[in-house]
Write a protein that holds these residues in place. Structure first.
Motif, PDB file in Angstrom:
ATOM      1  N   LEU A  26       0.835  -1.208   0.000  1.00  0.00           N
ATOM      2  CA  LEU A  26       0.000   0.000   0.000  1.00  0.00           C
ATOM      3  C   LEU A  26       0.867   1.255   0.000  1.00  0.00           C
ATOM      4  O   LEU A  26       0.575   2.232  -0.706  1.00  0.00           O
ATOM      5  CB  LEU A  26      -0.915   0.007   1.226  1.00  0.00           C
ATOM      6  N   ARG A  30       1.004   4.310  -2.739  1.00  0.00           N
ATOM      7  CA  ARG A  30       0.748   5.714  -2.397  1.00  0.00           C
ATOM      8  C   ARG A  30       1.938   6.601  -2.753  1.00  0.00           C
ATOM      9  O   ARG A  30       1.779   7.783  -3.044  1.00  0.00           O
ATOM     10  CB  ARG A  30       0.418   5.850  -0.907  1.00  0.00           C
ATOM     11  N   LEU A  36      -1.035   0.056  -7.923  1.00  0.00           N
ATOM     12  CA  LEU A  36      -1.839  -1.064  -7.432  1.00  0.00           C
ATOM     13  C   LEU A  36      -3.136  -1.156  -8.222  1.00  0.00           C
ATOM     14  O   LEU A  36      -3.817  -0.158  -8.426  1.00  0.00           O
ATOM     15  CB  LEU A  36      -2.149  -0.860  -5.947  1.00  0.00           C
ATOM     16  N   PHE A  38      -6.615  -4.075  -9.083  1.00  0.00           N
ATOM     17  CA  PHE A  38      -7.279  -5.242  -8.493  1.00  0.00           C
ATOM     18  C   PHE A  38      -6.574  -6.533  -8.887  1.00  0.00           C
ATOM     19  O   PHE A  38      -6.619  -7.520  -8.172  1.00  0.00           O
ATOM     20  CB  PHE A  38      -8.749  -5.284  -8.902  1.00  0.00           C
ATOM     21  N   LEU A  41      -4.060  -6.547  -6.132  1.00  0.00           N
ATOM     22  CA  LEU A  41      -4.562  -6.493  -4.754  1.00  0.00           C
ATOM     23  C   LEU A  41      -5.067  -7.850  -4.266  1.00  0.00           C
ATOM     24  O   LEU A  41      -4.700  -8.306  -3.178  1.00  0.00           O
ATOM     25  CB  LEU A  41      -5.689  -5.456  -4.642  1.00  0.00           C
TER      26      LEU A  41
ATOM     27  N   GLY B 172      -6.810  -1.013   0.580  1.00  0.00           N
ATOM     28  CA  GLY B 172      -6.306  -1.583  -0.657  1.00  0.00           C
ATOM     29  C   GLY B 172      -7.332  -1.486  -1.777  1.00  0.00           C
ATOM     30  O   GLY B 172      -6.991  -1.194  -2.918  1.00  0.00           O
ATOM     31  N   PHE B 173      -8.601  -1.694  -1.424  1.00  0.00           N
ATOM     32  CA  PHE B 173      -9.685  -1.587  -2.428  1.00  0.00           C
ATOM     33  C   PHE B 173      -9.742  -0.165  -2.973  1.00  0.00           C
ATOM     34  O   PHE B 173      -9.830   0.060  -4.181  1.00  0.00           O
ATOM     35  CB  PHE B 173     -11.012  -1.973  -1.777  1.00  0.00           C
ATOM     36  N   ALA B 175      -7.368   2.057  -2.928  1.00  0.00           N
ATOM     37  CA  ALA B 175      -6.138   2.361  -3.668  1.00  0.00           C
ATOM     38  C   ALA B 175      -6.159   1.710  -5.047  1.00  0.00           C
ATOM     39  O   ALA B 175      -5.784   2.330  -6.041  1.00  0.00           O
ATOM     40  CB  ALA B 175      -4.929   1.885  -2.874  1.00  0.00           C
ATOM     41  N   ALA B 176      -6.621   0.455  -5.097  1.00  0.00           N
ATOM     42  CA  ALA B 176      -6.656  -0.248  -6.386  1.00  0.00           C
ATOM     43  C   ALA B 176      -7.666   0.410  -7.334  1.00  0.00           C
ATOM     44  O   ALA B 176      -7.440   0.469  -8.541  1.00  0.00           O
ATOM     45  CB  ALA B 176      -7.011  -1.712  -6.165  1.00  0.00           C
ATOM     46  N   ALA B 177      -8.773   0.874  -6.774  1.00  0.00           N
ATOM     47  CA  ALA B 177      -9.773   1.550  -7.611  1.00  0.00           C
ATOM     48  C   ALA B 177      -9.395   2.998  -7.900  1.00  0.00           C
ATOM     49  O   ALA B 177     -10.055   3.654  -8.700  1.00  0.00           O
ATOM     50  CB  ALA B 177     -11.137   1.499  -6.926  1.00  0.00           C
ATOM     51  N   ASP B 178      -8.345   3.464  -7.246  1.00  0.00           N
ATOM     52  CA  ASP B 178      -7.905   4.859  -7.383  1.00  0.00           C
ATOM     53  C   ASP B 178      -9.036   5.834  -7.049  1.00  0.00           C
ATOM     54  O   ASP B 178      -9.321   6.777  -7.791  1.00  0.00           O
ATOM     55  CB  ASP B 178      -7.379   5.111  -8.812  1.00  0.00           C
ATOM     56  N   GLY B 253     -12.100   2.091 -11.724  1.00  0.00           N
ATOM     57  CA  GLY B 253     -11.529   1.088 -10.821  1.00  0.00           C
ATOM     58  C   GLY B 253     -12.461  -0.100 -10.668  1.00  0.00           C
ATOM     59  O   GLY B 253     -12.087  -1.244 -10.930  1.00  0.00           O
ATOM     60  N   ALA B 254     -13.672   0.179 -10.243  1.00  0.00           N
ATOM     61  CA  ALA B 254     -14.678  -0.881 -10.098  1.00  0.00           C
ATOM     62  C   ALA B 254     -16.012  -0.296 -10.486  1.00  0.00           C
ATOM     63  O   ALA B 254     -16.494   0.622  -9.827  1.00  0.00           O
ATOM     64  CB  ALA B 254     -14.721  -1.389  -8.657  1.00  0.00           C
ATOM     65  N   LEU B 267     -13.752  -4.747 -13.038  1.00  0.00           N
ATOM     66  CA  LEU B 267     -12.651  -4.155 -12.285  1.00  0.00           C
ATOM     67  C   LEU B 267     -11.554  -3.714 -13.255  1.00  0.00           C
ATOM     68  O   LEU B 267     -11.354  -4.338 -14.297  1.00  0.00           O
ATOM     69  CB  LEU B 267     -12.071  -5.166 -11.298  1.00  0.00           C
ATOM     70  N   ASP B 268     -10.872  -2.643 -12.877  1.00  0.00           N
ATOM     71  CA  ASP B 268      -9.768  -2.118 -13.702  1.00  0.00           C
ATOM     72  C   ASP B 268     -10.195  -1.918 -15.160  1.00  0.00           C
ATOM     73  O   ASP B 268      -9.552  -2.409 -16.087  1.00  0.00           O
ATOM     74  CB  ASP B 268      -8.557  -3.070 -13.650  1.00  0.00           C
TER      75      ASP B 268
END
Lengths: 63, 330
Positions: A26, A30, A36, A38, A41, B172-173, B175-178, B253-254, B267-268
């Motif tokens: 993480l 950042r 990152l 999905f 993740l 994390g969700f 961050a991954a989805a921005d 992201g999602a 996703l993505d």
């Protein structure tokens, strides 16, 4: 049988290190060192949980 | 008699007649170990299932907490070693329920659920608001604290992994989805009439609904007007007249994107709609949506998300309504 207070708890040790590893991922995201998604993740989280479960299973097998 | 005793001790523990939490086969509270022993299956199956279901809806956490609170621990011979944690909390070691402790236990459960909710929402909020570095550092610190506790042989250090997961997974969700919280919240509506009235940074929504109606926007033939759109969590609807060619570059992201019938979800998601012939005025949408949807329609009633919208353009399966890009609309 009661566990010795000095004996390391291996599953929690692995779980703690795995959680720190997720935190580092993480942090790198950042700080824009990595991006990152999905696709990254889900394997990261599952690998961390899997490492914890695996360590627990192996530790119980030795008892 | 000695032989009988020896054979009893060498056999594995008998399968209990009632469900009890395992005292010796446990990761957290011994619930999965107890279930495995009761149903005579490997408890790993319950553990893997519990973790998987936690990601799906989180109901497992509530069920686990309830079983931990209500079920006593096995003393090793299929009998409870004492009252359940809930009864012990309500009435002490003798297990007799005392009414005075009911408020305390209710407050404890409520406090636990509230804390879990705060951790999840706080992790998403902080990550989306630019505090993701601190969230990551917090997860690292909790993980290291758990590891240090484990090295010292402290069994309760395992509980530190719960907040670590409750923070790390939603962060994390996000961050991954921005997901980024920029702009306002709620129901935002814009109807620009001149290119000079378009905001320089584009239209931004942190969470909620965004509606940008471009039907009154004066555009010159042959020109391209770029409009950035940023949505953290929510739905953005852009209404363009049929005479305008829509080009788009969308990252989600999602969620879901639908540009005049050119749709994709998951996703993505990265979707680009381009290509322009003729002299029709062009609008280039550069959209980023963390979690949610972006749709581009010609009329509000074509929308899937606006009130009174019916998603009419979906009636023509696979067809795009972006006819102005091919010069079909004057």
């Amino acid at each position: 049988m009661r566990r010795s207070p000095q004996r390391p708890d291996v599953p929690v040790l692995v779980g703690g290190l795995a959680a720190s590893g997720v935190g580092i991922v993480l942090l790198l995201d950042r700080l824009q060192v990595i991006t990152l998604s999905f696709g990254w993740l889900a394997p990261t989280l599952l690998a961390a949980i899997g490492a914890y479960l695996l360590a627990g299973g192996l530790a119980q097998g030795r008892r | 008699m000695d032989q009988q005793t020896e054979s009893q001790t060498s056999n594995p523990a008998p399968r209990p007649r009632r469900f009890l939490r395992a005292a010796d086969d446990r990761f957290l509270g011994g619930v999965c170990g107890g279930l495995g022993r009761y149903f005579d299956v490997d408890p790993v199956l319950f553990r893997v299932g519990a973790v998987a279901l936690t990601f799906i809806g989180g109901i497992t956490l509530i069920i686990y907490a309830a079983l931990w609170a209500l079920v006593p621990t096995d003393n090793g011979s299929g009998e409870p070693s004492g009252p359940s944690p809930l009864r012990r909390l309500l009435g002490g070691a003798d297990g007799r329920v005392r009414a005075g402790h009911m408020v305390a236990i209710a407050a404890l459960i409520l406090g636990g659920l509230l804390t879990a909710l705060l951790l999840v929402v706080g992790a998403v909020w902080a990550t989306a608001s630019g505090g993701g570095v601190w969230i990551a550092v917090l997860v690292i610190a909790i993980g290291l604290a758990a590891a240090a506790g484990a090295l010292a042989g402290r069994r309760r250090a395992a509980w530190l992994l719960v907040p670590a997961l409750l923070i790390a997974a939603p962060a994390g969700f996000a961050a991954a989805a921005d997901v980024r919280f920029q702009g306002g919240f709620g129901d935002l509506r814009y109807r620009p009439t001149a290119v000079t009235a378009l905001p320089a940074r584009g239209y931004e929504l942190s969470a909620g609904r965004l509606r940008v109606d471009l039907r009154g926007l004066a555009l010159s033939p042959g020109t391209t007007t770029e409009i950035p759109i940023q949505v953290g969590m929510g739905v953005a609807t852009v209404i363009v007249p049929a005479s305008v060619c829509v080009q788009s570059d969308t990252k989600i992201g999602a969620g879901y994107v639908d540009v005049l019938g050119d749709a994709e979800g998951g996703l993505d998601v990265r979707r680009q709609v381009g290509g322009a012939q003729g002299l029709a005025p062009r609008v280039l949408l550069r959209a980023k949506v963390g979690m949610g949807a972006l749709e581009v329609v010609h009329r509000p009633e074509d929308s899937l998300f606006l009130e009174h919208g019916h998603g009419l353009h979906h009636a023509v399966a696979g067809a795009s309504d972006n006819a102005a890009c091919s010069g079909a609309v004057a």
